[in-house]
Scaffold this motif. Structure first.
Motif, PDB file in Angstrom:
ATOM      1  N   PHE A   1      64.648 -30.083 -77.434  1.00 19.58           N
ATOM      2  CA  PHE A   1      65.358 -30.346 -78.683  1.00 19.58           C
ATOM      3  C   PHE A   1      65.594 -29.050 -79.453  1.00 19.58           C
ATOM      4  N   VAL A   2      66.652 -29.051 -80.251  1.00 18.17           N
ATOM      5  CA  VAL A   2      66.923 -27.920 -81.139  1.00 18.17           C
ATOM      6  C   VAL A   2      67.066 -28.434 -82.563  1.00 18.17           C
ATOM      7  N   LEU A   3      66.716 -27.567 -83.508  1.00 12.34           N
ATOM      8  CA  LEU A   3      66.870 -27.857 -84.930  1.00 12.34           C
ATOM      9  C   LEU A   3      67.402 -26.628 -85.639  1.00 12.34           C
ATOM     10  N   THR A   4      68.317 -26.834 -86.567  1.00 10.65           N
ATOM     11  CA  THR A   4      68.711 -25.804 -87.518  1.00 10.65           C
ATOM     12  C   THR A   4      68.566 -26.436 -88.897  1.00 10.65           C
ATOM     13  N   HIS A   5      68.780 -25.647 -89.926  1.00  9.98           N
ATOM     14  CA  HIS A   5      68.590 -26.211 -91.263  1.00  9.98           C
ATOM     15  C   HIS A   5      69.675 -27.225 -91.624  1.00  9.98           C
ATOM     16  N   SER A   6      70.850 -27.106 -91.019  1.00 15.48           N
ATOM     17  CA  SER A   6      71.914 -28.076 -91.328  1.00 15.48           C
ATOM     18  C   SER A   6      72.135 -29.014 -90.151  1.00 15.48           C
ATOM     19  N   LYS A   7      72.541 -30.231 -90.452  1.00 13.35           N
ATOM     20  CA  LYS A   7      72.829 -31.206 -89.395  1.00 13.35           C
ATOM     21  C   LYS A   7      73.990 -30.726 -88.531  1.00 13.35           C
ATOM     22  N   GLU A   8      74.996 -30.127 -89.163  1.00 17.71           N
ATOM     23  CA  GLU A   8      76.158 -29.636 -88.419  1.00 17.71           C
ATOM     24  C   GLU A   8      75.749 -28.504 -87.484  1.00 17.71           C
ATOM     25  N   GLY A   9      74.878 -27.626 -87.969  1.00 18.48           N
ATOM     26  CA  GLY A   9      74.379 -26.529 -87.134  1.00 18.48           C
ATOM     27  C   GLY A   9      73.588 -27.051 -85.949  1.00 18.48           C
ATOM     28  N   THR A  10      72.771 -28.063 -86.193  1.00 12.77           N
ATOM     29  CA  THR A  10      71.995 -28.661 -85.104  1.00 12.77           C
ATOM     30  C   THR A  10      72.927 -29.264 -84.067  1.00 12.77           C
ATOM     31  N   ASP A  11      73.973 -29.976 -84.508  1.00 11.64           N
ATOM     32  CA  ASP A  11      74.952 -30.541 -83.579  1.00 11.64           C
ATOM     33  C   ASP A  11      75.584 -29.451 -82.728  1.00 11.64           C
ATOM     34  N   TYR A  12      76.000 -28.368 -83.378  1.00 20.56           N
ATOM     35  CA  TYR A  12      76.675 -27.271 -82.678  1.00 20.56           C
ATOM     36  C   TYR A  12      75.747 -26.626 -81.645  1.00 20.56           C
ATOM     37  N   VAL A  13      74.525 -26.299 -82.068  1.00 20.86           N
ATOM     38  CA  VAL A  13      73.581 -25.650 -81.160  1.00 20.86           C
ATOM     39  C   VAL A  13      73.215 -26.586 -80.007  1.00 20.86           C
ATOM     40  N   ALA A  14      73.016 -27.859 -80.280  1.00 21.92           N
ATOM     41  CA  ALA A  14      72.691 -28.819 -79.220  1.00 21.92           C
ATOM     42  C   ALA A  14      73.822 -28.885 -78.201  1.00 21.92           C
ATOM     43  N   ASN A  15      75.049 -28.954 -78.672  1.00 28.69           N
ATOM     44  CA  ASN A  15      76.192 -29.000 -77.755  1.00 28.69           C
ATOM     45  C   ASN A  15      76.310 -27.711 -76.943  1.00 28.69           C
ATOM     46  N   TYR A  16      76.097 -26.580 -77.566  1.00 32.89           N
ATOM     47  CA  TYR A  16      76.228 -25.284 -76.901  1.00 32.89           C
ATOM     48  C   TYR A  16      75.141 -25.072 -75.852  1.00 32.89           C
TER      49      TYR A  16
END
Length: 111
Positions: free
Chosen positions: A34-49
């Motif tokens: 799993f990945v986490l960033t401070h923003s939900k949009e950032g988490t979506d982007y990093v997870a997809n990448y």
């Protein structure tokens, strides 16, 4: 199966991708990285990448997911990490890293 959670912090998306690949080589299923960033949009982007997952209802449980709707983002992030058995003190430290723009990568479920 013994539950084991491994976690690390990355400064860039490429570092995060390298860590995801390493956790997979270490025997963690992609479905449990799993990945986490401070923003939900950032988490979506990093997870997809990176091909990693986002922490969701199946990891958190229904009650935590519902409670997160009423929590601050910081409280929500700590609750997500604790749902993967990250100790509270470490979840707090990792959330501070997220505050500084870092990416947290977690692998759960044993090896």
């Amino acid at each position: 199966m013994n539950k084991f959670t491994k976690y690390s912090v990355a400064s860039t998306i490429n570092e995060a991708q390298d860590t995801v690949r390493q956790y997979n080589k270490d025997g963690f299923d992609r479905d449990h990285i799993f990945v986490l960033t401070h923003s939900k949009e950032g988490t979506d982007y990093v997870a997809n990448y990176t091909g990693a997952e986002k922490i969701g209802v199946s990891e958190e449980g229904v009650l935590t997911t519902l409670a997160n709707m009423f929590r601050s983002r910081g409280d929500e992030l700590r609750a997500k990490m604790q749902s993967l058995d990250v100790p509270q003190s470490e979840a707090e430290r990792l959330e501070e890293e997220l505050d500084h723009g870092k990416i947290v990568i977690l692998a759960s479920g044993g090896r």
